[in-house]
Design a protein around this motif. Sequence first.
Motif, short mmCIF file in Angstrom:
data_model
loop_
_atom_site.label_atom_id
_atom_site.label_comp_id
_atom_site.label_asym_id
_atom_site.label_seq_id
_atom_site.Cartn_x
_atom_site.Cartn_y
_atom_site.Cartn_z
N HIS A 1 1.18 -0.69 -0.03
CA HIS A 1 -0.31 0.31 0.16
C HIS A 1 0.81 1.18 -0.44
O HIS A 1 0.70 2.01 -0.34
CB HIS A 1 -1.10 0.03 1.09
N GLU B 1 -2.60 2.96 7.03
CA GLU B 1 -1.49 2.14 6.76
C GLU B 1 -0.33 2.62 7.84
O GLU B 1 -0.13 1.67 8.64
CB GLU B 1 -0.29 2.25 5.17
N THR C 1 -5.70 5.41 2.13
CA THR C 1 -5.14 4.55 2.14
C THR C 1 -3.72 4.52 3.09
O THR C 1 -3.47 3.84 4.11
CB THR C 1 -4.85 3.63 0.61
#
Length: 225
Positions: free
Chosen positions: A12, A125, A121
């Motif tokens: 990611h 993360e 995202t």
Amino acid sequence: MQIVMNTPAARHFDAAVLSRAAVAQGRRPAGVGSVRTLDKDEELFAEGDPAVSFYRVTQGVVRTSKLLSDGRRQIDAFHFPGDVFGVEAGAEHRFSAEAASAATVVAYRRRDLDDLLFDETFSREVLGAMMHALERAQRHMLLLGRKSAIEKIATFLVDMAERLAGADAVELPMSRLDIADHLGLTIETVSRSLTELERKGIIDVPASRRTIVLRDKAALARLNG
């Protein structure tokens, strides 16, 4: 010796994706992360250096440590692929960072953090990586204060197995001295503890000395507490 992991966290953290997301939202693309390759034991930053960047490991393992007033070294953590480290509240790094094995990291500028976190995202993360790091730090504090040498080694091996996808044979990327400085033990005590666990049939230590075969995970879990 390198460990390469294709984890969701590692996948990611893609600078091109972050940049495209920022453009799509009408924002200035954040500075793409710069890649740095480190040889074993090469320093990434020193304690007290300006904390202008934070980092993500993509290959290998990085250790962070502090030199104590009496000259001893305390390794606070080993950072594996997907892990984020070097995020500081202040202007300086509180620890030093060196490669425990040959490693590759991506550096992100702190001044770009607002743009980076605008990507959902990326922010998810980063938060997840930091929460895992906090959990490991809390476990490490308990380990240093309340466990015997054998229990410390057992806890360390269980943690390594978990971080390496539950492997029954753990190829350690760090030296015995690194393990000792992480667990608050001498290198002789680390060797004696591994020999004792091997004598009890809980682990095997092949001739390579870097690979530990976990023969009895249940026994290790009991020692881990």
